[in-house]
Design an enzyme around this catalytic site. Structure first.
Site, PDB file in Angstrom:
ATOM      1  N   CYS A   2      75.611  16.340  47.323  1.00 53.99           N
ATOM      2  CA  CYS A   2      76.570  16.114  46.258  1.00 53.99           C
ATOM      3  C   CYS A   2      76.017  15.439  45.058  1.00 53.99           C
ATOM      4  O   CYS A   2      75.208  14.727  45.038  1.00 53.99           O
ATOM      5  CB  CYS A   2      77.834  15.273  46.865  1.00 53.99           C
ATOM      6  SG  CYS A   2      78.402  16.018  48.325  1.00 53.99           S
ATOM      7  N   ARG A  27      70.461  20.089  43.358  1.00 55.41           N
ATOM      8  CA  ARG A  27      70.599  19.318  44.282  1.00 55.41           C
ATOM      9  C   ARG A  27      71.179  20.219  45.586  1.00 55.41           C
ATOM     10  O   ARG A  27      71.270  19.653  46.584  1.00 55.41           O
ATOM     11  CB  ARG A  27      71.163  18.026  44.173  1.00 55.41           C
ATOM     12  CG  ARG A  27      70.738  16.938  42.981  1.00 55.41           C
ATOM     13  CD  ARG A  27      71.654  16.075  42.852  1.00 55.41           C
ATOM     14  NE  ARG A  27      71.641  15.207  43.836  1.00 55.41           N
ATOM     15  CZ  ARG A  27      71.152  14.078  44.326  1.00 55.41           C
ATOM     16  NH1 ARG A  27      70.144  13.817  43.357  1.00 55.41           N
ATOM     17  NH2 ARG A  27      71.446  13.477  45.261  1.00 55.41           N
ATOM     18  N   TRP A  75      78.649  19.497  48.536  1.00 52.76           N
ATOM     19  CA  TRP A  75      77.808  19.843  49.339  1.00 52.76           C
ATOM     20  C   TRP A  75      78.510  19.742  50.661  1.00 52.76           C
ATOM     21  O   TRP A  75      78.481  18.607  51.122  1.00 52.76           O
ATOM     22  CB  TRP A  75      76.371  19.748  49.376  1.00 52.76           C
ATOM     23  CG  TRP A  75      75.512  20.454  50.239  1.00 52.76           C
ATOM     24  CD1 TRP A  75      74.878  21.456  49.873  1.00 52.76           C
ATOM     25  CD2 TRP A  75      74.911  20.169  51.682  1.00 52.76           C
ATOM     26  NE1 TRP A  75      73.991  22.013  50.759  1.00 52.76           N
ATOM     27  CE2 TRP A  75      74.211  21.180  51.948  1.00 52.76           C
ATOM     28  CE3 TRP A  75      75.352  19.261  52.697  1.00 52.76           C
ATOM     29  CZ2 TRP A  75      73.558  21.289  53.386  1.00 52.76           C
ATOM     30  CZ3 TRP A  75      74.659  19.301  53.740  1.00 52.76           C
ATOM     31  CH2 TRP A  75      73.850  20.284  54.203  1.00 52.76           C
ATOM     32  N   ASN A  99      79.959  10.783  47.089  1.00 50.79           N
ATOM     33  CA  ASN A  99      78.642  11.411  47.724  1.00 50.79           C
ATOM     34  C   ASN A  99      78.759  10.405  48.891  1.00 50.79           C
ATOM     35  O   ASN A  99      78.900   9.077  48.988  1.00 50.79           O
ATOM     36  CB  ASN A  99      77.485  11.107  46.951  1.00 50.79           C
ATOM     37  CG  ASN A  99      77.422  12.006  45.445  1.00 50.79           C
ATOM     38  OD1 ASN A  99      78.450  12.894  45.585  1.00 50.79           O
ATOM     39  ND2 ASN A  99      76.647  11.750  44.939  1.00 50.79           N
ATOM     40  N   GLY A 100      78.199  11.001  50.054  1.00 52.86           N
ATOM     41  CA  GLY A 100      78.095  10.415  51.291  1.00 52.86           C
ATOM     42  C   GLY A 100      79.017  10.526  52.295  1.00 52.86           C
ATOM     43  O   GLY A 100      79.579  11.563  52.165  1.00 52.86           O
ATOM     44  N   GLU A 486      53.213  24.268  56.190  1.00 54.54           N
ATOM     45  CA  GLU A 486      53.808  24.173  54.978  1.00 54.54           C
ATOM     46  C   GLU A 486      53.938  25.540  54.205  1.00 54.54           C
ATOM     47  O   GLU A 486      55.132  25.737  53.773  1.00 54.54           O
ATOM     48  CB  GLU A 486      52.965  23.204  54.107  1.00 54.54           C
ATOM     49  CG  GLU A 486      53.375  23.234  52.593  1.00 54.54           C
ATOM     50  CD  GLU A 486      54.619  22.695  52.336  1.00 54.54           C
ATOM     51  OE1 GLU A 486      55.387  22.321  53.141  1.00 54.54           O
ATOM     52  OE2 GLU A 486      55.100  22.929  50.876  1.00 54.54           O
ATOM     53  N   LYS A 490      57.529  27.152  53.338  1.00 51.66           N
ATOM     54  CA  LYS A 490      57.850  27.611  51.753  1.00 51.66           C
ATOM     55  C   LYS A 490      58.343  28.994  51.884  1.00 51.66           C
ATOM     56  O   LYS A 490      59.493  29.257  51.252  1.00 51.66           O
ATOM     57  CB  LYS A 490      56.579  27.431  51.058  1.00 51.66           C
ATOM     58  CG  LYS A 490      56.751  26.999  49.591  1.00 51.66           C
ATOM     59  CD  LYS A 490      56.803  25.755  49.434  1.00 51.66           C
ATOM     60  CE  LYS A 490      57.784  24.958  50.287  1.00 51.66           C
ATOM     61  NZ  LYS A 490      57.725  23.552  50.142  1.00 51.66           N
ATOM     62  N   GLU A 493      62.240  29.363  53.427  1.00 52.42           N
ATOM     63  CA  GLU A 493      63.271  28.573  52.974  1.00 52.42           C
ATOM     64  C   GLU A 493      63.748  29.382  51.637  1.00 52.42           C
ATOM     65  O   GLU A 493      64.618  29.391  51.166  1.00 52.42           O
ATOM     66  CB  GLU A 493      62.858  27.175  52.687  1.00 52.42           C
ATOM     67  CG  GLU A 493      62.098  26.745  51.525  1.00 52.42           C
ATOM     68  CD  GLU A 493      61.832  25.408  51.273  1.00 52.42           C
ATOM     69  OE1 GLU A 493      62.918  24.428  51.212  1.00 52.42           O
ATOM     70  OE2 GLU A 493      60.739  24.861  50.906  1.00 52.42           O
ATOM     71  N   HIS A 509      48.005  30.924  73.351  1.00 47.01           N
ATOM     72  CA  HIS A 509      48.957  30.253  74.051  1.00 47.01           C
ATOM     73  C   HIS A 509      50.262  30.783  73.965  1.00 47.01           C
ATOM     74  O   HIS A 509      51.311  29.813  74.431  1.00 47.01           O
ATOM     75  CB  HIS A 509      48.939  28.752  74.097  1.00 47.01           C
ATOM     76  CG  HIS A 509      47.416  28.139  74.204  1.00 47.01           C
ATOM     77  ND1 HIS A 509      46.961  28.076  75.551  1.00 47.01           N
ATOM     78  CD2 HIS A 509      46.461  27.845  73.522  1.00 47.01           C
ATOM     79  CE1 HIS A 509      45.749  27.737  75.443  1.00 47.01           C
ATOM     80  NE2 HIS A 509      45.374  27.598  74.170  1.00 47.01           N
ATOM     81  N   LYS A 605      68.563  19.806  47.526  1.00 44.78           N
ATOM     82  CA  LYS A 605      67.161  19.253  47.014  1.00 44.78           C
ATOM     83  C   LYS A 605      67.103  17.929  47.956  1.00 44.78           C
ATOM     84  O   LYS A 605      66.178  17.487  48.199  1.00 44.78           O
ATOM     85  CB  LYS A 605      67.150  19.029  45.800  1.00 44.78           C
ATOM     86  CG  LYS A 605      65.821  18.579  44.977  1.00 44.78           C
ATOM     87  CD  LYS A 605      64.717  19.360  45.390  1.00 44.78           C
ATOM     88  CE  LYS A 605      63.356  18.795  44.904  1.00 44.78           C
ATOM     89  NZ  LYS A 605      62.278  19.526  45.424  1.00 44.78           N
TER      90      LYS A 605
HETATM   91  O1  M6R Z   1      62.841  14.437  49.195  1.00 36.78           O
HETATM   92  P1  M6R Z   1      61.953  14.391  50.549  1.00 36.78           P
HETATM   93  O2  M6R Z   1      60.456  14.671  50.195  1.00 36.78           O
HETATM   94  O3  M6R Z   1      62.080  13.353  51.372  1.00 36.78           O
HETATM   95  O4  M6R Z   1      62.492  15.604  51.228  1.00 36.78           O
HETATM   96  C1  M6R Z   1      61.969  15.962  52.325  1.00 36.78           C
HETATM   97  C2  M6R Z   1      62.377  17.566  52.758  1.00 36.78           C
HETATM   98  O5  M6R Z   1      63.671  17.728  52.801  1.00 36.78           O
HETATM   99  C3  M6R Z   1      61.929  18.559  51.683  1.00 36.78           C
HETATM  100  O6  M6R Z   1      60.364  18.486  51.718  1.00 36.78           O
HETATM  101  C4  M6R Z   1      62.136  20.089  52.258  1.00 36.78           C
HETATM  102  O7  M6R Z   1      61.623  20.114  53.491  1.00 36.78           O
HETATM  103  C5  M6R Z   1      61.793  20.766  51.192  1.00 36.78           C
HETATM  104  N1  M6R Z   1      62.990  21.786  50.695  1.00 36.78           N
HETATM  105  C6  M6R Z   1      60.720  21.976  51.343  1.00 36.78           C
HETATM  106  O8  M6R Z   1      60.422  22.758  50.469  1.00 36.78           O
END
Ligand code: M6R
Length: 610
Positions: A2, A27, A75, A99-100, A486, A490, A493, A509, A605
């Protein structure tokens, strides 16, 4: 997640609120709304589901010259993304954005049995609670304070009242809030935001609220109080980000911009910290004496998502530089609930781009409670984690707007290497390895630029080919293993293609069973002592009819359906080059699939709730 914006001044509030909310779009959100008021007690409340453009249409249809207002991007947590659940929420004379999460909202709601609720949200409960204290002879500040003293959970709030239309009240516990202080004395104004990016272009002077603080904001003044109504002295800080940094600058998506600018952002990360001539590295800000640095025996690295994978890769490097230290890397959402013990002389590296991730923050607090020193590896200046750690450093990657984290990864890994170099220097160990890392780090920005530039067309063409697949396996060994994890994150997502990262040695395995025509297998193969093992794994996949693509720096003959071969003078840091290539690959895959590249569905975000 949010976002909050508020405005009080002489300008048209709705314009500033909507443009501020647009800055917070990155965000992640599913509905939005604003309310503006004026001294004639005539509020304009507009809310909409979907993108801000829908809200903008409502604003155009309901123009108002009001000069005070609050806005929100939501959100969904409690209640579906629907107009009635969107903020601002009204209760009597007050409007609230939040927010929260109000954790005891059910209990509070049961005590407000006379109130007719119109939404499913915890926020409306808080609005009704404030309203319940807002008697005709009570001030808004007093009503808000009384309500907040009953709340458990987290909040960043902004509150307006049509009875006191010359002020905004904001308060914070856990969810960030800052007040942008107007810069023009002849045209006074103050702006509220949950994220500095909404303030850029208006002011660079900001008051960051601390937990448990409340502010009464008028056009000309900010009065800061605690929840016992004791007045505090506000501290005005400088926002370091620039407006240009949060603009696309000609790129089609923020993600592409952020991938392509990594050579520049990495230069900022290492600037003044790495000396390739002397073969040294030094991080400031750690708040550890030389004696404490020398005493470090164990390092725990904490993060979520990409930050966690950055930690995993960095651990391989830290082990090389600090061969007298043990290292563990943990996922914050798990670690926070474990009955963990840390050995004596431990330090914790708390890794987070946003500095707001709820699980990472909770871990930080758990670790601190055990008396262990915490150091932040953080990108967003002034963020909650950055404020709560014992010491640490900013990675200086600049604002990262796209939900998928890219340039932050590169800068986080580099920063953790520099941390290892700083500790090794204090311990007076391994100068040759430090010098090699220093040299490679100083070459890395140009190597990244060259790799991206040289291979962009090839990667784009590959994405056209592989975007028709439903599944992907990313495979790597040693330092290429965290990079494989990683890369799979990527891809999934942003393209919504199912992808898994695996250690190539684990194929037998289990994952071998997956190899079929719906899968492609992306191998990250780094030249070195384990290369033959990686090549065997590749052959085994090929022998089972797998569809393979290889990213490598090896000059060996490699049999694969597709092969992207980079040339580099780097050795240790080659995985980072393969990583930027796979970022680009995920980007073009997402473009081929036609999704919302910068704001993928269901994601935010900054993950400020658990
Ligand atoms: O702001 P942060 O680095 O703590 O965020 C951690 C994860 O939420 C963030 O890396 C998330 O996995 C990304 N969307 C990956 O691209």
């Amino acid at each position: 997640m949010c976002g909050i914006v508020g405005y009080i001044g002489n300008k048209k509030a709705s314009d500033i609120l909507v443009s501020g909310l647009k800055r917070l779009e990155y965000r992640g959100y599913d509905s939005s709304g604003i309310v503006t008021i004026n001294p004639e007690n005539n509020p304009t409340l507009l809310r909409s589901t979907g993108k801000i453009i829908e809200l903008e249409k409502l604003v155009d249809q309901n123009p108002t010259p009001d000069q005070i207002g609050i806005g929100h991007t939501r959100w969904a947590t409690h209640g579906a993304p629907a107009e009635r659940n969107a903020h601002p929420h009204r209760a009597g004379d007050i409007f609230l954005v939040h927010n929260g999460i109000i954790e005891n909202y059910k209990e509070l709601k049961s005590q407000l049995s006379d109130y007719e609720f119109t939404s499913d949200t915890d926020t409306e409960v808080l609005a009704a609670l404030i309203n319940s204290f807002y008697d005709p002879d009570t001030t808004l500040q007093s009503a808000v304070t009384q309500a907040l003293n009953l709340v458990h959970g987290t909040y960043g709030i902004a509150v307006l009242s049509i009875r006191e239309p010359d002020q905004i009240i904001v308060a914070r516990l856990g969810s960030p809030l800052l007040i942008g202080v107007g810069k023009d004395k002849d045209n006074p104004e103050n702006i509220v935001a949950s994220d500095a990016s909404a303030l850029l272009g208006h002011t660079k002077n900001a008051i960051y609220l601390n937990n448990g603080e409340l502010a009464i904001i008028t056009k000309t003044e900010v009065k800061l109080l605690d929840l016992a109504a004791q007045e505090l002295t506000p501290k005005v800080e400088k926002i370091t980000a620039e407006l240009a940094e949060i603009q696309k600058q000609g790129y089609e998506h923020f993600l592409l911009k952020e991938i392509m600018e990594q050579s520049t952002t990495l230069r900022s990360t290492i600037s003044g910290r790495v000396d390739p001539e002397k073969g040294t590295m030094k991080l400031g800000g750690l708040n550890l004496s030389d004696q404490e640095l020398r005493g470090i025996k164990h390092i725990v690295i904490v993060g979520c998502g990409t930050a966690y994978y950055a930690g995993m890769l960095a651990a391989y490097y830290i082990e090389q530089v600090l061969d007298d230290v043990t290292t563990e890397v943990v996922i914050a959402s798990e670690y926070r609930y474990r009955a963990f013990n840390l050995p004596e002389a431990s330090v914790a590296l708390i890794v987070s781009q946003s500095g707001e991730t709820a699980d990472t923050l909770a871990c930080l607090r758990e670790i601190k409670a055990r008396g262990v020193k915490t150091l932040g590896i953080i990108n967003v200046v002034g963020s909650t984690i950055a404020r709560e750690v014992d010491g640490g450093t900013y990675v200086h990657a600049g604002p990262e707007i796209s939900v998928a984290s890219t340039k932050a990864f590169t800068s986080q890994v580099a920063t953790m290497i520099m941390f290892a170099g700083t500790v090794a220097k204090a311990k007076d160990i391994n100068p040759q390895i430090i010098a090699k890392f220093a040299r490679e780090l100083s070459l890395l920005p140009d190597e990244i630029a060259k790799t991206l530039q040289t291979h962009q067309p090839e990667i784009q063409a590959l994405a056209r080919h592989y975007s028709k697949y439903d599944h992907a396996l990313y495979l790597g060994r040693d330092t290429a293993y965290p990079v494989a994890l990683e890369g799979a994150l990527k891809l999934k997502e942003i393209s919504y293609i199912h992808a898994e990262g695996y250690a190539a040695g684990e194929l037998k395995h289990g994952p071998f069973a997956l190899v079929d025509d719906r899968f492609f297998e992306l191998f990250l193969i780094i030249d070195g002592w384990l290369i033959d093992k990686s090549l065997s794994a590749l052959q085994e996949v090929k022998a089972r009819g797998g569809h393979t693509v290889v990213f490598t720096n090896s000059t060996k003959e490699i049999e694969s359906d597709h092969l992207v071969r980079i040339t580099t003078q780097l050795d240790l840091l080659t995985p980072i080059l393969l990583n930027v290539l796979q970022q680009l690959f995920a980007y073009y895959m997402a473009v081929e699939k036609g999704g919302d590249v910068d704001q993928p569905r269901n994601l935010a975000k900054s993950v400020t709730v658990e």
